[in-house]
Design an enzyme around this catalytic site. Structure first.
Site, PDB file in Angstrom:
ATOM      1  N   HIS A   1     -37.704 -58.605 -42.902  1.00 22.47           N
ATOM      2  CA  HIS A   1     -37.754 -59.557 -44.246  1.00 22.47           C
ATOM      3  C   HIS A   1     -36.693 -59.811 -44.862  1.00 22.47           C
ATOM      4  CE1 HIS A   1     -37.549 -55.137 -45.162  1.00 22.47           C
ATOM      5  NE2 HIS A   1     -36.997 -55.563 -46.214  1.00 22.47           N
TER       6      HIS A   1
ATOM      7  N   HIS B   1     -33.681 -58.261 -42.036  1.00 20.64           N
ATOM      8  CA  HIS B   1     -33.590 -56.893 -41.662  1.00 20.64           C
ATOM      9  C   HIS B   1     -34.874 -56.236 -41.369  1.00 20.64           C
ATOM     10  CE1 HIS B   1     -33.558 -56.674 -46.001  1.00 20.64           C
ATOM     11  NE2 HIS B   1     -33.785 -55.295 -45.856  1.00 20.64           N
TER      12      HIS B   1
ATOM     13  N   ARG C   1     -39.148 -49.655 -54.792  1.00 19.53           N
ATOM     14  CA  ARG C   1     -39.576 -49.709 -53.124  1.00 19.53           C
ATOM     15  C   ARG C   1     -39.840 -48.170 -52.883  1.00 19.53           C
ATOM     16  NH1 ARG C   1     -35.853 -50.983 -48.540  1.00 19.53           N
ATOM     17  NH2 ARG C   1     -35.773 -49.024 -48.259  1.00 19.53           N
TER      18      ARG C   1
ATOM     19  N   ASP D   1     -36.085 -52.181 -42.449  1.00 22.26           N
ATOM     20  CA  ASP D   1     -35.451 -51.246 -43.274  1.00 22.26           C
ATOM     21  C   ASP D   1     -35.199 -49.926 -42.385  1.00 22.26           C
ATOM     22  OD1 ASP D   1     -35.617 -52.721 -45.688  1.00 22.26           O
ATOM     23  OD2 ASP D   1     -37.717 -51.811 -46.143  1.00 22.26           O
TER      24      ASP D   1
HETATM   25  C1  SIN Z   1     -35.799 -54.756 -49.102  1.00 22.08           C
HETATM   26  O1  SIN Z   1     -34.951 -55.560 -48.506  1.00 22.08           O
HETATM   27  O2  SIN Z   1     -36.156 -53.824 -48.975  1.00 22.08           O
HETATM   28  C2  SIN Z   1     -36.143 -55.606 -50.653  1.00 22.08           C
HETATM   29  C3  SIN Z   1     -36.654 -56.829 -50.647  1.00 22.08           C
HETATM   30  C4  SIN Z   1     -36.570 -57.619 -51.880  1.00 22.08           C
HETATM   31  O3  SIN Z   1     -36.303 -57.180 -53.022  1.00 22.08           O
HETATM   32  O4  SIN Z   1     -37.589 -58.688 -52.143  1.00 22.08           O
END
Ligand code: SIN
Length: 298
Positions: A274, A124, A289, A126
């Protein structure tokens, strides 16, 4: 109706890659160690909690443009507040409307364990369900399981560059619909969904977008949030969309990062997708994050 080719042809295959947009000038303020030839570089010699002057900030932004995801290790002094400050090098922080926030307003805490199973193990980008999807994200590792819990990024310009010519032609100029309802919405009561829907309608983005800074073409559809390509007949729509979103899974376009506590990754959220590998359940993995607001795509 286009017939869907296999994801990749079997046997030796040369990737069709445009040259990485790497500037010939050397970096003056830190060292850059590419992890793959095209995506991902580890940066050494920078203390992210320290003073970041204009020259250093410019070089960090340049490194992200060139490598699409940059990694730092041993950032022990980086508190949530300093992480937020550091993330502002790229713009205004924004909070994911579906995340619980951590101690500081726009730092989202992703804490996983036996009770809270990781759900980010799908490809995906973000906030693609927003009219202006996040520009980049800054993720800091707080607690990491002894093994597992890596994150993988894929280069969506490389995906575009390697699409078959007839598929590129089929999607050129098309618009995709992005929506949070079938992913985040599946975890909510009907009442909550209806309430959020009032402020979060479906949004539209080009299927082939141009990166707002580099101008590189990239494929902008993703598995949880893209629901339809406008103007493609229904019977072809699902197959075409499935074919397109599955491209992110091809290893040749990817970089994989093994986290340690106090590692930090910054990724360009338009140039990449990612996937957080969920192979560590029921162990604990805690990340924080910050996402940076982006602009509408063209
Ligand atoms: C996310 O999908 O933004 C998180 C990625 C992660 O936890 O490695």
């Amino acid at each position: 109706m286009a017939t869907m080719p296999r994801l990749m042809q079997p046997g030796p295959r040369t990737l069709n890659r445009l040259p990485v947009d790497v500037d010939a000038r050397p970096y003056e303020r830190f060292d850059v160690h590419p992890v793959t030839p095209y995506i991902g570089a580890e940066i050494t010699g920078v203390e992210l909690a320290g003073t970041i002057d204009d020259e250093l900030a410019d070089e960090l932004r340049r490194a992200l443009r060139e490598w699409k995801v940059i990694f730092f290790r041993d950032q022990h002094a980086l508190t949530p507040e300093r992480q937020l400050e550091f993330a502002k090098l790229w713009g205004e922080p924004e909070t994911n409307p579906f995340f619980p926030t951590g101690d500081s307003v726009t730092v989202s805490r992703l804490a996983k364990d036996a009770q809270a199973i990781g759900t980010e193990n799908l490809w995906h980008s973000d906030h693609s369900f927003l009219a202006a999807p996040a520009k980049c994200s800054v993720l800091r590792a707080i607690e990491i399981p002894p093994t597992g819990g890596d994150t993988i990024w894929t280069d969506m310009s490389a995906v575009y560059d390697n699409l078959r010519a007839d598929i590129k032609e089929r999607i050129e100029g098309r618009i995709g619909i992005h929506d949070w309802i079938q992913s985040w919405g599946a975890l909510m009561t009907p009442e909550r969904k209806a309430e959020l829907r009032k402020t979060m309608p479906q949004v539209k983005h080009p299927v082939i977008a141009r990166h707002p800074e580099t101008g590189r073409k990239l494929l902008y559809v993703n598995e949880p949030f893209t629901t339809e390509i406008i103007g493609i007949p229904a019977e072809e729509n699902a197959a075409l969309l499935e074919y397109l979103v599955l491209q992110a899974r091809i290893p040749e376009y990817q970089v994989r990062f093994r986290w340690e506590p106090n590692s930090v990754a910054v990724w360009d959220n338009i140039a990449t997708q990612h996937y957080a590998v969920n192979d560590y359940y029921p162990q604990r993995r805690v990340m924080e994050r910050v996402a940076i607001a982006g602009v509408p795509l063209h």
